[in-house]
Design an enzyme around this catalytic site. Sequence first.
Site, short mmCIF file in Angstrom:
data_model
loop_
_atom_site.label_atom_id
_atom_site.label_comp_id
_atom_site.label_asym_id
_atom_site.label_seq_id
_atom_site.Cartn_x
_atom_site.Cartn_y
_atom_site.Cartn_z
N ARG A 104 0.93 -1.11 0.11
CA ARG A 104 0.00 -0.04 -0.04
C ARG A 104 0.90 1.16 0.05
O ARG A 104 1.65 1.22 1.01
CB ARG A 104 -0.99 0.02 1.33
CG ARG A 104 -1.66 1.19 1.41
CD ARG A 104 -2.74 0.97 2.37
NE ARG A 104 -3.88 0.54 1.77
CZ ARG A 104 -4.93 0.59 2.22
NH1 ARG A 104 -5.42 1.32 3.32
NH2 ARG A 104 -6.24 -0.08 1.75
N CYS A 259 -16.13 1.50 0.39
CA CYS A 259 -14.91 0.71 0.90
C CYS A 259 -14.88 0.86 2.27
O CYS A 259 -14.12 0.02 2.78
CB CYS A 259 -13.77 0.78 -0.02
SG CYS A 259 -13.29 2.54 0.36
#
Length: 307
Positions: A104, A259
């Site tokens: 990430r 999300c």
Amino acid sequence: MSVRHFLTLQDLDSSELGFLIQRAIELKTMLGRGQTHEIMRGKTLGMIFEKSSTRTRVSFEVAMTQFGGASIFLSPRDTQLGRGEPIEDSARVLSRMVDAIMIRTFAHDTVEAFASHSRVPVINALTDDFHPCQLLADMQTYVEHRGSIQGKKVVWIGDGNNMCNSYINAARQFDFELVVACPDGFEPRKDLVADNSDRVSIERDPAVAVAGSHLVVTDVWASMGQEEEQSARVRAFSDYQVSPALMDRADSQALFMHCLPAHRGEEVSHDMLDDPRAVVWDEAENRLHAQKALLEFLVTRSGEKNL
Ligand code: CP
Ligand code: NVA
């Protein structure tokens, strides 16, 4: 056998993605029955996080635990990544030890550079441009609740960000129509919109966009890395809040997804996540099952021969 990566949804073909969704549903059922499936005993996932995370970190760690393997959390604060060791060198070194790596980070070309120097599969766990793992969970959630998403109308409300770009890729791979309702200046990547103009359109008015849709999706107005723009963005997006009243304009079978994390009172009204059309908790849980299917596919290449 050449190594496969998952940097965007385009790294797998439509049938492979369809297989992953079905496999995720199967793995979820197996887990529910208490069936063990320790296919990664002795294997390790390296997890590089240059941005914060709750769902992604926990789902990948739990996935490796359930598979009988291990995971290592690596942050730039306490690795040489934070002291300027080149990403390419980190990829060469880590991929000689671990069996898969998830990252990430900020710039999408960081994961591309990492992957091109890695001997093992690299998974994009969110960049400024894409969040493909979330789309696996979203597609699984839609299928579980409503069946195939092919030919349906999906509406993205708000910022044309990493999630929105991944929805454009999903529109292509899962074959649905996508309408993006965003303010002027906050569109998704122009190249993606142009390349998918047969199924992706921009509509400024959220009420018009939502009419007759089967899935409504939104996300935060300021993504990680945009914290300084928060107040300007709150002003720019004030007409783009998703509420039960907006959902009433959609199809009677429409679902709502986000999300997470969500900001109640900004991109969603205070009551939106409690509305029966919201499937956000299933969506969050499915990060685990969908990523297990992904890890299994990339690391063991199971399923590939059946496609
Ligand atoms: N949706 C998602 O990726 O959540 P986290 O930032 O908590 O990982
Ligand atoms: N667009 C958000 C998604 C968080 C999961 C961000 O990048 O911060």
